[in-house]
Write a protein that holds these residues in place. Structure first.
Motif, mmCIF file in Angstrom:
data_model
loop_
_atom_site.group_PDB
_atom_site.id
_atom_site.type_symbol
_atom_site.label_atom_id
_atom_site.label_comp_id
_atom_site.label_asym_id
_atom_site.label_seq_id
_atom_site.Cartn_x
_atom_site.Cartn_y
_atom_site.Cartn_z
ATOM 1 N N GLU A 1 -6.300 -68.073 26.927
ATOM 2 C CA GLU A 1 -5.001 -68.729 26.953
ATOM 3 C C GLU A 1 -4.847 -69.586 28.205
ATOM 4 O O GLU A 1 -4.370 -70.728 28.129
ATOM 5 C CB GLU A 1 -3.887 -67.683 26.893
ATOM 6 N N MET A 2 -5.248 -69.060 29.350
ATOM 7 C CA MET A 2 -5.150 -69.825 30.587
ATOM 8 C C MET A 2 -6.028 -71.073 30.519
ATOM 9 O O MET A 2 -5.620 -72.169 30.938
ATOM 10 C CB MET A 2 -5.559 -68.944 31.775
ATOM 11 N N GLN A 3 -7.231 -70.923 29.989
ATOM 12 C CA GLN A 3 -8.114 -72.071 29.824
ATOM 13 C C GLN A 3 -7.475 -73.111 28.905
ATOM 14 O O GLN A 3 -7.491 -74.314 29.201
ATOM 15 C CB GLN A 3 -9.450 -71.618 29.238
ATOM 16 N N ALA A 4 -6.921 -72.656 27.785
ATOM 17 C CA ALA A 4 -6.340 -73.577 26.808
ATOM 18 C C ALA A 4 -5.157 -74.348 27.397
ATOM 19 O O ALA A 4 -4.985 -75.551 27.130
ATOM 20 C CB ALA A 4 -5.902 -72.803 25.561
ATOM 21 N N ALA B 1 -10.641 -70.111 14.487
ATOM 22 C CA ALA B 1 -9.263 -69.600 14.490
ATOM 23 C C ALA B 1 -9.209 -68.145 14.919
ATOM 24 O O ALA B 1 -8.425 -67.364 14.397
ATOM 25 C CB ALA B 1 -8.622 -69.780 13.107
ATOM 26 N N GLY B 2 -10.071 -67.780 15.876
ATOM 27 C CA GLY B 2 -9.955 -66.484 16.514
ATOM 28 C C GLY B 2 -8.859 -66.560 17.574
ATOM 29 O O GLY B 2 -8.087 -67.522 17.623
ATOM 30 N N PRO B 3 -8.774 -65.567 18.450
ATOM 31 C CA PRO B 3 -7.731 -65.596 19.485
ATOM 32 C C PRO B 3 -7.810 -66.831 20.376
ATOM 33 O O PRO B 3 -6.780 -67.388 20.765
ATOM 34 C CB PRO B 3 -7.965 -64.307 20.280
ATOM 35 N N SER B 4 -9.017 -67.292 20.702
ATOM 36 C CA SER B 4 -9.159 -68.495 21.528
ATOM 37 C C SER B 4 -8.665 -69.726 20.790
ATOM 38 O O SER B 4 -8.010 -70.605 21.373
ATOM 39 C CB SER B 4 -10.620 -68.688 21.952
ATOM 40 N N GLY B 5 -8.980 -69.800 19.508
ATOM 41 C CA GLY B 5 -8.525 -70.930 18.715
ATOM 42 C C GLY B 5 -7.023 -70.937 18.527
ATOM 43 O O GLY B 5 -6.372 -71.984 18.617
ATOM 44 N N LEU B 6 -6.440 -69.768 18.285
ATOM 45 C CA LEU B 6 -4.991 -69.683 18.086
ATOM 46 C C LEU B 6 -4.237 -70.134 19.328
ATOM 47 O O LEU B 6 -3.283 -70.918 19.254
ATOM 48 C CB LEU B 6 -4.589 -68.252 17.722
ATOM 49 N N THR B 7 -4.650 -69.638 20.489
ATOM 50 C CA THR B 7 -3.937 -70.014 21.710
ATOM 51 C C THR B 7 -4.199 -71.467 22.083
ATOM 52 O O THR B 7 -3.353 -72.112 22.713
ATOM 53 C CB THR B 7 -4.308 -69.060 22.870
ATOM 54 N N SER B 8 -5.337 -72.017 21.656
ATOM 55 C CA SER B 8 -5.605 -73.440 21.892
ATOM 56 C C SER B 8 -4.691 -74.307 21.028
ATOM 57 O O SER B 8 -4.206 -75.356 21.489
ATOM 58 C CB SER B 8 -7.076 -73.762 21.597
ATOM 59 N N ASP C 1 -6.524 -66.654 38.554
ATOM 60 C CA ASP C 1 -5.797 -67.351 39.615
ATOM 61 C C ASP C 1 -6.348 -68.757 39.843
ATOM 62 O O ASP C 1 -5.591 -69.703 40.107
ATOM 63 C CB ASP C 1 -5.866 -66.559 40.916
ATOM 64 N N ASN C 2 -7.664 -68.890 39.736
ATOM 65 C CA ASN C 2 -8.292 -70.191 39.962
ATOM 66 C C ASN C 2 -7.821 -71.212 38.930
ATOM 67 O O ASN C 2 -7.380 -72.317 39.280
ATOM 68 C CB ASN C 2 -9.817 -70.023 39.902
ATOM 69 N N VAL C 3 -7.883 -70.844 37.666
ATOM 70 C CA VAL C 3 -7.453 -71.775 36.616
ATOM 71 C C VAL C 3 -5.940 -71.959 36.645
ATOM 72 O O VAL C 3 -5.423 -73.052 36.400
ATOM 73 C CB VAL C 3 -7.928 -71.284 35.234
ATOM 74 N N TRP D 1 -4.755 -75.186 30.497
ATOM 75 C CA TRP D 1 -5.329 -76.199 31.386
ATOM 76 C C TRP D 1 -5.916 -77.360 30.582
ATOM 77 O O TRP D 1 -5.683 -78.534 30.885
ATOM 78 C CB TRP D 1 -6.382 -75.550 32.276
ATOM 79 N N VAL D 2 -6.669 -77.030 29.538
ATOM 80 C CA VAL D 2 -7.299 -78.058 28.703
ATOM 81 C C VAL D 2 -6.243 -78.999 28.128
ATOM 82 O O VAL D 2 -6.398 -80.233 28.162
ATOM 83 C CB VAL D 2 -8.110 -77.400 27.560
ATOM 84 N N ALA D 3 -5.167 -78.438 27.586
ATOM 85 C CA ALA D 3 -4.122 -79.266 26.977
ATOM 86 C C ALA D 3 -3.488 -80.193 28.014
ATOM 87 O O ALA D 3 -3.175 -81.358 27.715
ATOM 88 C CB ALA D 3 -3.067 -78.368 26.337
ATOM 89 N N GLN D 4 -3.318 -79.711 29.239
ATOM 90 C CA GLN D 4 -2.738 -80.557 30.287
ATOM 91 C C GLN D 4 -3.684 -81.689 30.671
ATOM 92 O O GLN D 4 -3.252 -82.818 30.934
ATOM 93 C CB GLN D 4 -2.408 -79.711 31.514
ATOM 94 N N VAL D 5 -4.991 -81.385 30.707
ATOM 95 C CA VAL D 5 -5.972 -82.430 31.010
ATOM 96 C C VAL D 5 -5.999 -83.460 29.894
ATOM 97 O O VAL D 5 -5.994 -84.683 30.151
ATOM 98 C CB VAL D 5 -7.371 -81.812 31.228
#
Length: 553
Positions: free
Chosen positions: A384-387, A10-17, A438-440, A389-393
């Motif tokens: 956040e950008m990764q998350a 539940a760090g910043p990556s977890g929160l935005t995920s 930009d790539n993601v 994308w992950v949610a859309q996949v």
């Protein structure tokens, strides 16, 4: 079909995920081993095993506009470079605003994540957790997002320092450092010249008798305060600069950057000059270190050859006696102890992930890693950008290539990283911040189009071309579009200036000559942008002119 998603950390990556999953209608459950959210940014006086640890005075070296999430600006009155307590407060505001806390199970550690026996049919995972009382529980999830970070396992390479067992003083890793109090009046050797090593050397020098800083390679040192007092990342992390990186040879860019840095303090004279070029490795960001070197409070030394009692001998034959404390600022190892080793694909020194997110070797694309990235930029917008994308996949809105194609892309990434950057077992990956974002963003359908904006919203085009690449740019269009994004971009420098307005002064008027120069630069920049896109995509401009309508997602 993915519905239930486990989020680990539940760090910043977890929160935005968590938020990204909710935005796509998924049901996340986040497991956090500590008693609070924030991950790395949750300060504790006593370091906890298998958790990131920070020191009491830590202030982030990324400015607030460059580190905030894309649809939740940091309050205008917050300082540009924030103390860890302010950062944690911002994360709490973010979690409360988007109602994320109810999805987090605190004091619950993940012991194992395994493919279920019917994984080939369902793609599901069995997650075993353990609460604070030692009670284990088994869960079944349709997908898993790993957000456990990579500053958890200190690298303490004692075998590389002959005689350390004879050292008569105390040694510790930077992970253990909380403050300089015990260093008062002592003679200190800091081994390693990364950002942590620089901070610890500077802070210790205020109370220590003498601080020595040992480095194998040296480092380029940049300031947080740039020209005209603007945060350095807001000044130079722009699309215009990024376009120059695409158009000019990297050796020329290295020469320009190194010349500018040496004009502030000659890295050879200060014994800092590294063996690598400026853009081959993320530089040290530290405004105070050069002054501490100049004042003699910190003395730069080469790598340690051996240690004998309280004496440290360096590779150049120089000797420092009566050393009381050695601090190893020697980085971190990374691991995913809850995953079976066969799950992760290996490529060179690193875990091979497709676009640094997806395991490329699984039958089902239901395992992702968010926040496992290294760039000259904040982790928050990248995660956040990764998350997103992950949610859309996971939701099925976006498709990934075949395993074979993903593995081929991973191997190409590894070769590119090794070609352009200094990598090792401890720093196995580095990406260019703007290129990666930009790539993601292209995968998710949210990458801003400079060409379209040039013709349809020229005022916004100028802000995006010349201004900093803030995360708001990725909320202008496509899935997750935020109506406040345009205004956030136009007001980002207002928020930068706000905490500095502590004394009222008369504003100078902008001269006509200044306006002419600005307009000339804008026209040149626009021309460079059009040329850049035409070279990379020769069919884009003709297609645009023929269609004269925005891309639909």
């Amino acid at each position: 079909m993915v519905h239930r998603v486990a989020v680990i950390g539940a760090g910043p990556s977890g929160l935005t995920s968590i938020k990204a999953c909710l935005d796509e209608g998924l049901m996340p459950t986040c497991f956090e081993s500590s008693d609070d959210m924030g991950g790395l940014w949750k300060f504790k006086e006593v370091p906890e095993p298998n958790r990131a640890s920070i020191y009491r005075s830590l202030t982030i070296n990324i400015s607030k506009e460059m580190m905030c999430f894309s649809d939740f600006p940091i309050p205008a009155d917050y300082p540009n470079y924030m103390h860890h307590s302010k950062i944690l407060k911002y994360f709490r505001m973010y979690a409360e605003h988007f109602k994320l806390l109810k999805y987090i199970r605190f004091q619950t550690s993940v012991k194992s994540v395994r493919q279920r026996s019917d994984f080939s049919r369902t793609g599901q995972w069995e997650v075993v957790t353990e609460d604070k009382d030692g009670q284990q529980e088994r869960h079944v999830f349709d997908a898993v997002i790993c957000c456990s970070g990579h500053y958890t396992y200190p690298n303490l390479p004692l075998k590389d320092f002959p005689g350390i067992e004879s050292f008569e003083g105390k040694y510790l890793h930077s992970w253990d450092f909380k403050g300089p109090e015990e260093f008062a009046g002592k003679r200190i050797v800091v081994i390693g010249i990364g950002n942590s090593g620089g901070d610890i050397a500077v802070e210790s020098s205020r109370v220590a008798d003498q601080v020595y800083m040992s480095t194998r390679r040296g480092a380029w040192v940049i300031r947080q305060v740039s020209d005209n007092g603007v945060p350095v990342d807001m000044k130079y992390n722009t699309r215009f600069v990024h376009i120059l990186f695409q158009l000019l040879p990297v050796n020329i860019l290295n020469w320009i950057g190194e010349t500018k840095l040496n004009a502030m303090y000659d890295h050879t004279m200060y014994a800092l000059k590294p063996k690598h070029r400026l853009f081959s490795q993320i530089p040290v960001i530290n405004d105070d270190l050069p002054m501490k070197i100049l004042s003699g409070a910190v003395i730069i030394k080469p790598n340690v050859k051996e240690i004998s009692g309280s004496t440290v001998v360096f590779k150049d034959g120089s000797v420092v006696e009566k050393v009381d404390i050695i601090v190893f600022a020697t980085g971190y190892n990374y691991d995913f102890p809850y995953l079976h080793s066969s799950v992760m694909y290996k490529s060179g020194h690193r875990v091979g992930l497709y676009k640094h997110v997806f395991a490329p070797n699984l039958e089902h694309r239901t395992l992702a890693v968010v926040g496992f990235i290294h760039a000259l930029g904040a982790i928050m917008p990248q995660a956040e950008m990764q998350a997103r994308w992950v949610a859309q996949v996971f939701k099925g809105h976006k498709k990934l290539p075949s395993n074979q194609a993903m593995i081929k892309a991973v191997e190409k990434d590894t070769k590119d990283i090794e070609k352009h950057y200094i990598v090792s077992k401890l720093t196995p990956l580095q990406v260019d911040f703007v290129s990666y974002m930009d790539n993601v963003a292209g995968e998710t359908g949210v990458r801003p189009s400079l060409l379209w904006l040039f013709f349809t919203d020229y005022s916004l085009f100028k802000k995006i071309l010349w201004g900093p690449v803030t995360a708001y740019q990725y909320r202008l269009q496509g899935p997750g579009k935020w109506e406040g994004a345009r205004r956030a971009i136009f007001t980002q420098f207002d928020r930068m200036h706000q905490p500095l307005k502590t004394r009222k002064l008369d504003e100078p008027e902008v001269s006509i000559a200044g306006r002419l120069i600005k307009w000339s630069l804008t026209i040149m920049g626009g021309g460079a942008a059009v040329y850049y896109f035409h070279v990379r995509n020769p069919t884009v401009i003709p297609n645009f002119l023929s269609n004269l309508r925005p891309q639909t997602v």
